[in-house]
Design a protein around this motif. Structure first.
Motif, mmCIF file in Angstrom:
data_model
loop_
_atom_site.group_PDB
_atom_site.id
_atom_site.type_symbol
_atom_site.label_atom_id
_atom_site.label_comp_id
_atom_site.label_asym_id
_atom_site.label_seq_id
_atom_site.Cartn_x
_atom_site.Cartn_y
_atom_site.Cartn_z
ATOM 1 N N LEU A 22 -3.849 19.789 6.232
ATOM 2 C CA LEU A 22 -4.609 18.630 6.708
ATOM 3 C C LEU A 22 -4.950 17.657 5.587
ATOM 4 C CD1 LEU A 22 -6.862 20.284 9.416
ATOM 5 C CD2 LEU A 22 -4.779 18.928 9.716
ATOM 6 N N LEU A 23 -5.123 18.165 4.367
ATOM 7 C CA LEU A 23 -5.327 17.270 3.232
ATOM 8 C C LEU A 23 -4.108 16.365 3.058
ATOM 9 C CD1 LEU A 23 -6.859 16.325 0.668
ATOM 10 C CD2 LEU A 23 -5.706 18.210 -0.551
ATOM 11 N N TYR A 24 -2.916 16.949 3.131
ATOM 12 C CA TYR A 24 -1.695 16.158 2.959
ATOM 13 C C TYR A 24 -1.449 15.233 4.147
ATOM 14 C CZ TYR A 24 -0.957 19.063 -1.115
ATOM 15 O OH TYR A 24 -1.107 19.690 -2.317
ATOM 16 N N LEU A 25 -1.856 15.639 5.328
ATOM 17 C CA LEU A 25 -1.753 14.745 6.485
ATOM 18 C C LEU A 25 -2.684 13.546 6.291
ATOM 19 C CD1 LEU A 25 -0.413 14.353 9.273
ATOM 20 C CD2 LEU A 25 -2.376 15.572 10.250
ATOM 21 N N SER A 26 -3.873 13.795 5.752
ATOM 22 C CA SER A 26 -4.813 12.714 5.462
ATOM 23 C C SER A 26 -4.231 11.765 4.411
ATOM 24 C CB SER A 26 -6.141 13.303 4.970
ATOM 25 O OG SER A 26 -7.063 12.286 4.688
ATOM 26 N N MET A 27 -3.582 12.321 3.400
ATOM 27 C CA MET A 27 -2.948 11.500 2.373
ATOM 28 C C MET A 27 -1.789 10.697 2.955
ATOM 29 S SD MET A 27 -3.004 14.106 -0.861
ATOM 30 C CE MET A 27 -4.482 14.338 -1.850
ATOM 31 N N SER A 28 -1.066 11.299 3.877
ATOM 32 C CA SER A 28 0.026 10.590 4.545
ATOM 33 C C SER A 28 -0.517 9.375 5.292
ATOM 34 C CB SER A 28 0.758 11.530 5.513
ATOM 35 O OG SER A 28 1.760 10.835 6.226
ATOM 36 N N ALA A 29 -1.598 9.573 6.017
ATOM 37 C CA ALA A 29 -2.218 8.464 6.750
ATOM 38 C C ALA A 29 -2.684 7.373 5.784
ATOM 39 C CB ALA A 29 -3.395 8.980 7.576
ATOM 40 N N TYR A 30 -3.274 7.771 4.678
ATOM 41 C CA TYR A 30 -3.736 6.823 3.666
ATOM 42 C C TYR A 30 -2.574 5.962 3.165
ATOM 43 C CZ TYR A 30 -5.405 5.204 -0.911
ATOM 44 O OH TYR A 30 -5.728 4.432 -2.002
ATOM 45 N N PHE A 31 -1.456 6.602 2.828
ATOM 46 C CA PHE A 31 -0.302 5.853 2.331
ATOM 47 C C PHE A 31 0.281 4.935 3.399
ATOM 48 C CE2 PHE A 31 0.362 9.231 -1.066
ATOM 49 C CZ PHE A 31 -0.065 8.408 -2.089
ATOM 50 N N ASN A 32 0.349 5.403 4.624
ATOM 51 C CA ASN A 32 0.863 4.542 5.691
ATOM 52 C C ASN A 32 -0.035 3.335 5.896
ATOM 53 O OD1 ASN A 32 3.424 5.595 6.924
ATOM 54 N ND2 ASN A 32 2.214 7.468 6.904
ATOM 55 N N ASP A 33 -1.353 3.545 5.806
ATOM 56 C CA ASP A 33 -2.294 2.432 5.916
ATOM 57 C C ASP A 33 -2.130 1.434 4.774
ATOM 58 O OD1 ASP A 33 -3.383 3.443 8.242
ATOM 59 O OD2 ASP A 33 -5.155 4.302 7.260
ATOM 60 N N MET A 34 -1.687 1.921 3.600
ATOM 61 C CA MET A 34 -1.472 1.056 2.434
ATOM 62 C C MET A 34 -0.154 0.294 2.523
ATOM 63 S SD MET A 34 -2.525 3.320 -0.909
ATOM 64 C CE MET A 34 -2.049 1.997 -2.024
ATOM 65 N N GLY A 35 0.673 0.613 3.514
ATOM 66 C CA GLY A 35 1.987 -0.018 3.611
ATOM 67 C C GLY A 35 3.020 0.653 2.717
ATOM 68 N N LEU A 36 2.815 1.945 2.451
ATOM 69 C CA LEU A 36 3.755 2.721 1.647
ATOM 70 C C LEU A 36 4.292 3.888 2.489
ATOM 71 C CD1 LEU A 36 1.766 2.810 -1.729
ATOM 72 C CD2 LEU A 36 3.856 1.481 -1.235
ATOM 73 N N PRO A 37 5.183 3.572 3.439
ATOM 74 C CA PRO A 37 5.671 4.608 4.352
ATOM 75 C C PRO A 37 6.481 5.709 3.672
ATOM 76 C CG PRO A 37 6.953 2.594 4.622
ATOM 77 C CD PRO A 37 5.809 2.262 3.711
ATOM 78 N N GLY A 38 7.101 5.411 2.534
ATOM 79 C CA GLY A 38 7.840 6.443 1.812
ATOM 80 C C GLY A 38 6.896 7.501 1.256
ATOM 81 N N PHE A 39 5.801 7.055 0.656
ATOM 82 C CA PHE A 39 4.794 7.987 0.174
ATOM 83 C C PHE A 39 4.168 8.733 1.350
ATOM 84 C CE2 PHE A 39 5.086 5.311 -3.584
ATOM 85 C CZ PHE A 39 4.906 6.214 -4.617
#
Length: 171
Positions: A22-39
């Motif tokens: 869930l930590l990594y899922l949260s980080m995934s959401a953070y990156f997608n919100d930043m406009g960094l879909p690769g991250f």
């Protein structure tokens, strides 16, 4: 049959692996919100990997005749100060997980639980790989100062990562 101390520690590890996911899922959401879909993709693959790790522990406890105790997972962070901090926190977290795996091995040795020692060897090797992968990305991020054209090139590279369930190859 698992001894009580080993069973308790394995149940705690199931919880730790679920938290990691869930930590990594949260980080995934953070990156997608930043406009960094690769991250975001890279972290989503991490999420998938951690779920398979939790399931591997879950199934092992059951195979050994133990009772799995699924526990509540503490709240994970949802925002960071930028890409570099995310990967610094990721490395810190992977180092924590490494220490938890090492503690499990220590318990298995003390309890003379050869089956658990054998089972845990895969996780010891996995953690070496996890820390090395995150360190490599963090080093690259620091070289480009976590910004500019370099971040977009790295984001593009991160999009290519795909999930492969490596836990089944070890069985």
């Amino acid at each position: 049959m698992l001894k009580e101390k080993m069973l308790k520690a394995l149940n705690e590890q199931i919880n730790a692996e679920q938290y990691s996911a869930l930590l990594y899922l949260s980080m995934s959401a953070y990156f997608n919100d930043m406009g960094l879909p690769g991250f975001g993709n890279w972290m989503y693959v991490q999420y998938q990997e951690e779920l398979t790790h939790a399931n591997k522990f879950f199934n092992y406890v059951i195979e050994r005749g133990g009772k799995v105790e699924v526990k509540a997972i503490k709240q994970m962070p949802t925002s960071w100060e930028g890409v570099i901090e995310v990967f610094e926190k990721t490395l810190e977290h992977e180092q924590l997980v490494t220490s938890l795996i090492n503690e499990l091995v220590d318990i298995a040795i003390a309890e003379k639980d050869h089956a658990s020692q054998s089972f845990l060897r895969w996780f010891v090797d996995e953690q070496v790989e996890e820390e090395a992968n995150v360190t490599e990305i963090l080093d690259t991020l620091k070289l480009i100062n976590g910004q500019g054209n370099g971040i977009f090139m790295l984001d593009r590279e991160m999009r290519t990562r795909v999930f492969v369930d490596t836990t089944t190859a070890a069985e």
